[in-house]
Design a protein around this motif. Structure first.
Motif, PDB file in Angstrom:
ATOM      1  N   GLU A   1      67.383 -10.817  -1.367  1.00 50.04           N
ATOM      2  CA  GLU A   1      66.394 -11.774  -1.592  1.00 50.04           C
ATOM      3  C   GLU A   1      66.498 -13.025  -0.615  1.00 50.04           C
ATOM      4  O   GLU A   1      65.606 -13.628   0.178  1.00 50.04           O
ATOM      5  N   TRP A   2      67.883 -13.342  -0.245  1.00 48.80           N
ATOM      6  CA  TRP A   2      68.038 -14.671   0.922  1.00 48.80           C
ATOM      7  C   TRP A   2      67.443 -13.898   2.115  1.00 48.80           C
ATOM      8  O   TRP A   2      66.696 -14.629   2.690  1.00 48.80           O
ATOM      9  N   GLU A   3      67.656 -12.760   2.676  1.00 46.61           N
ATOM     10  CA  GLU A   3      67.370 -12.383   3.913  1.00 46.61           C
ATOM     11  C   GLU A   3      65.857 -12.402   4.072  1.00 46.61           C
ATOM     12  O   GLU A   3      65.370 -12.599   5.117  1.00 46.61           O
ATOM     13  N   GLN A   4      65.077 -11.886   2.721  1.00 48.48           N
ATOM     14  CA  GLN A   4      63.715 -11.823   2.831  1.00 48.48           C
ATOM     15  C   GLN A   4      63.169 -13.130   2.848  1.00 48.48           C
ATOM     16  O   GLN A   4      62.186 -13.549   3.898  1.00 48.48           O
ATOM     17  N   GLU A   5      63.421 -14.222   2.070  1.00 52.65           N
ATOM     18  CA  GLU A   5      62.977 -15.614   2.187  1.00 52.65           C
ATOM     19  C   GLU A   5      63.322 -16.082   3.741  1.00 52.65           C
ATOM     20  O   GLU A   5      62.344 -16.954   4.039  1.00 52.65           O
ATOM     21  N   ASN A   6      64.456 -16.063   4.023  1.00 51.00           N
ATOM     22  CA  ASN A   6      64.771 -16.712   5.566  1.00 51.00           C
ATOM     23  C   ASN A   6      64.235 -15.916   6.908  1.00 51.00           C
ATOM     24  O   ASN A   6      64.080 -16.747   7.801  1.00 51.00           O
TER      25      ASN A   6
END
Length: 135
Positions: A24-29
């Motif tokens: 989730e963090w990877e997709q947002e950033n």
């Protein structure tokens, strides 16, 4: 999945929960990184165009209309935005950036450093956007 300090996770679900959080963090950033790259390329394009005036190497605006940004996802987590001048006017780029002899060969034209300044602005914009992502 939002995991807070109050949420209880069983040990057998820890790896799954951690993996979901990281994805989730990877997709947002990743989207933010891609937008920062696009903003820097757009700033380069705008700045390069501002340094060209009718007295600096073009009369009709054809050269400036052939400015282009090629955006492409080159891998799973690899994105690039490349500024260039499309054919047939890419040949003028070197002449404008460095100056050249006039047609009669008696004088030199003034160099118009439009690429140099466009690149500097693009680097500044990218640095500012990247600092904004981590703060």
């Amino acid at each position: 999945m939002n995991v807070g300090a109050t949420k209880k996770i069983r040990p057998d679900q820890l790896t799954k929960t951690l993996a979901e959080s990281l994805l989730e963090w990877e997709q947002e950033n990743e989207e933010k990184f891609f937008r920062a790259i696009d903003d820097a390329a757009d700033a380069c394009n705008e700045t390069a165009g501002q340094y060209l005036t009718p007295g600096h190497g073009y009369k009709t605006g054809e050269y400036k209309r052939h400015f282009a940004i090629e955006r492409q996802l080159t891998g799973r987590h690899s994105y690039s935005a490349t500024w260039h001048v499309e054919a047939p006017h890419y040949r003028l780029t070197h002449l404008l950036e460095n100056g050249h002899l006039t047609r009669d060969g008696t004088k030199r034209t003034k160099a118009v450093k439009h690429i140099k300044y466009g690149r500097q602005i693009a680097e500044q914009v990218l640095d500012e956007k990247m600092k904004g992502l981590w703060e």
